[in-house]
Write a protein that holds these residues in place. Sequence first.
Motif, PDB file in Angstrom:
ATOM      1  N   GLY A 101       1.111  -0.873  -0.262  1.00  0.00           N
ATOM      2  CA  GLY A 101       0.152   0.005  -0.344  1.00  0.00           C
ATOM      3  C   GLY A 101       1.201   1.074  -0.433  1.00  0.00           C
ATOM      4  O   GLY A 101       1.871   0.937   0.748  1.00  0.00           O
ATOM      5  N   TYR A 102       0.747   2.317  -0.710  1.00  0.00           N
ATOM      6  CA  TYR A 102       1.243   3.329  -0.578  1.00  0.00           C
ATOM      7  C   TYR A 102       0.535   4.952  -1.306  1.00  0.00           C
ATOM      8  O   TYR A 102      -0.496   4.687  -0.875  1.00  0.00           O
ATOM      9  CB  TYR A 102       1.310   3.216  -1.709  1.00  0.00           C
ATOM     10  N   ALA A 103       1.190   5.767  -0.221  1.00  0.00           N
ATOM     11  CA  ALA A 103       0.680   6.993  -0.119  1.00  0.00           C
ATOM     12  C   ALA A 103       1.535   8.365  -1.154  1.00  0.00           C
ATOM     13  O   ALA A 103       3.023   8.291  -0.255  1.00  0.00           O
ATOM     14  CB  ALA A 103      -0.219   7.420   1.021  1.00  0.00           C
ATOM     15  N   TRP A 104       1.461   9.314  -1.632  1.00  0.00           N
ATOM     16  CA  TRP A 104       1.706  10.223  -1.927  1.00  0.00           C
ATOM     17  C   TRP A 104       1.812  11.077  -1.013  1.00  0.00           C
ATOM     18  O   TRP A 104       1.121  11.684  -0.417  1.00  0.00           O
ATOM     19  CB  TRP A 104       1.779  11.001  -3.268  1.00  0.00           C
ATOM     20  N   SER A 105       3.263  12.135  -0.519  1.00  0.00           N
ATOM     21  CA  SER A 105       3.584  12.766  -0.023  1.00  0.00           C
ATOM     22  C   SER A 105       2.214  14.689  -0.482  1.00  0.00           C
ATOM     23  O   SER A 105       1.746  14.428  -1.241  1.00  0.00           O
ATOM     24  CB  SER A 105       4.357  13.342   0.582  1.00  0.00           C
TER      25      SER A 105
ATOM     26  N   ILE B 202      -0.537  10.688   6.147  1.00  0.00           N
ATOM     27  CA  ILE B 202       0.474   9.908   5.304  1.00  0.00           C
ATOM     28  C   ILE B 202       0.004   8.911   5.560  1.00  0.00           C
ATOM     29  O   ILE B 202      -0.304   7.705   4.759  1.00  0.00           O
ATOM     30  CB  ILE B 202       1.194  10.529   5.011  1.00  0.00           C
ATOM     31  N   LEU B 203       0.730   8.542   7.557  1.00  0.00           N
ATOM     32  CA  LEU B 203       0.415   6.648   7.208  1.00  0.00           C
ATOM     33  C   LEU B 203      -0.838   5.956   7.500  1.00  0.00           C
ATOM     34  O   LEU B 203      -0.876   4.850   6.964  1.00  0.00           O
ATOM     35  CB  LEU B 203       1.793   6.969   8.575  1.00  0.00           C
ATOM     36  N   GLU B 204      -1.793   7.067   7.551  1.00  0.00           N
ATOM     37  CA  GLU B 204      -3.499   6.837   7.704  1.00  0.00           C
ATOM     38  C   GLU B 204      -3.576   6.403   5.961  1.00  0.00           C
ATOM     39  O   GLU B 204      -4.597   5.672   5.715  1.00  0.00           O
ATOM     40  CB  GLU B 204      -4.228   7.215   8.043  1.00  0.00           C
TER      41      GLU B 204
ATOM     42  N   THR C  37      -4.243   2.539   4.781  1.00  0.00           N
ATOM     43  CA  THR C  37      -5.242   2.467   4.694  1.00  0.00           C
ATOM     44  C   THR C  37      -5.402   1.454   2.627  1.00  0.00           C
ATOM     45  O   THR C  37      -6.691   1.060   2.753  1.00  0.00           O
ATOM     46  CB  THR C  37      -6.767   3.447   4.564  1.00  0.00           C
ATOM     47  N   ASN C  38      -4.493   2.097   1.589  1.00  0.00           N
ATOM     48  CA  ASN C  38      -4.348   1.747   0.573  1.00  0.00           C
ATOM     49  C   ASN C  38      -3.710  -0.055   0.670  1.00  0.00           C
ATOM     50  O   ASN C  38      -4.471  -0.769   0.077  1.00  0.00           O
ATOM     51  CB  ASN C  38      -3.264   2.575   0.249  1.00  0.00           C
ATOM     52  N   MET C  39      -2.964   0.162   1.843  1.00  0.00           N
ATOM     53  CA  MET C  39      -2.207  -0.872   1.862  1.00  0.00           C
ATOM     54  C   MET C  39      -3.623  -2.301   1.926  1.00  0.00           C
ATOM     55  O   MET C  39      -3.704  -3.805   1.617  1.00  0.00           O
ATOM     56  CB  MET C  39      -1.420  -1.617   2.818  1.00  0.00           C
TER      57      MET C  39
ATOM     58  N   LYS D 143      -4.931  -5.911   0.356  1.00  0.00           N
ATOM     59  CA  LYS D 143      -5.118  -6.984   0.845  1.00  0.00           C
ATOM     60  C   LYS D 143      -6.769  -7.599   0.779  1.00  0.00           C
ATOM     61  O   LYS D 143      -7.057  -9.066   0.688  1.00  0.00           O
ATOM     62  CB  LYS D 143      -5.050  -7.025   2.314  1.00  0.00           C
ATOM     63  N   ARG D 144      -7.628  -6.842   0.980  1.00  0.00           N
ATOM     64  CA  ARG D 144      -8.858  -7.447   1.401  1.00  0.00           C
ATOM     65  C   ARG D 144      -9.093  -7.647  -0.056  1.00  0.00           C
ATOM     66  O   ARG D 144      -9.808  -9.092  -1.525  1.00  0.00           O
ATOM     67  CB  ARG D 144      -9.746  -6.778   1.217  1.00  0.00           C
ATOM     68  N   THR D 145      -8.708  -7.068  -1.753  1.00  0.00           N
ATOM     69  CA  THR D 145      -9.497  -7.428  -2.798  1.00  0.00           C
ATOM     70  C   THR D 145      -8.499  -8.673  -3.375  1.00  0.00           C
ATOM     71  O   THR D 145      -8.914  -9.169  -4.228  1.00  0.00           O
ATOM     72  CB  THR D 145      -8.253  -5.999  -4.620  1.00  0.00           C
TER      73      THR D 145
END
Length: 404
Positions: free
Chosen positions: A372-376, A385-387, A391-393, A397-399
Amino acid sequence: MKFNKLKNDKSSIRNKLRKISTINSAVILLLCWLLLSSTSLLFIKNYEKRNLELIGATLSTTLTAATVFADSYDAHTKIARLGNEGMYDSAQLVTREHLVLVHWHASKEQTGWYSRLLREWIYHKPLRVNIIHSDVIVGTLTLEGTVNGAVSFIRYSFIILTSGMLSVLIISLMLSEFLHRGIIATLRNITSSIHYVIHSGDFSLRIPGSPTSEFQLFSDDLNSLLMEMQSLKASLIRDNRSLAAKALEDPLTGLANRSAFSAHLTRLLDQQYAEKRFALLFLDGDHFKSINDNWGHAAGDEVIKTIGSRLLSLASEQDLVARLGGDEFAMLVSSRSSEAQLQLLMKNIHEAIMQKIFIADGKQINISVTLGYAWSQHGDTVASILERADTNMYKNKRTSKAQR
């Protein structure tokens, strides 16, 4: 044994006073005795106080890491090691949250009236030293000085001076002005040398020798103490550097740990207004628990180390790879600035991690991870940014589970 030998030594104070006893009167001898006693008392008071301050300053430096991480065992070990060597009678380390990490007392203390009076004269109050980390006071070290060395020094000094005076009074009522000046010069040389060491912190200085046996013995003892303090200071500096490095390193993989990751992320967020954006990647192992259950924890450790080394091989020099704990990893990617570059990196990570891992006896283990990732973004905080990355990760995982 040493003092018995000095009595028979032709260069001792006692024998020199006998040789020149016909030169000076009993009054001059008494004045000399008072002068030497006062000088010795003032010297030992100044020496003991400065020595405690040096110990406090040096000890506060090596206790910084233990205070920051509230490591009472490490702090107690360092404090007890010096305390058992007679450097102080008691020590207490308190964090800025008023948590008492260490409360150490010597097993044997001077309890006589003479020792109590001497302690009150030398130390009006306990020494308090602030523990400072990154210009912030993180704790307080309180030391109560010891008078064991001062008691012995004063006792032997008074015995030697009194014995010398009585011996010279019996043999002669005269004292040599030359000898008087020699003793004062020797004491001045010793006190000035110690004064320099206390103020400069240069433990490499050595007190020069003296033609008088007693002062030569005293100089040798002081030089031995300076050598020990020089070695201790170098050792404390090395230990402090080693602890600072280990505090930011994951012991299994050698990667940055959670503390180092958080500190680096904070720096990137503080600098993001002047730098290009960066990406935060979260990596979580799939079914890692089954590896420990089926192959043992040794195999699990080998898998974790292999994942770490593969991630490190794909990271650029300006990126940071960290192990957050268990099978959770993170990457702070500053070397890619576009979505396409980041997606390519994530694809390479998937392919690298899915390669078989060989453990003991040639056995192979297949593993996979969810990313999972997030751009700053401007205005980001560490939590935000951690959240987003977390959330993306878990969304990925569910997908992944649904596709199976």
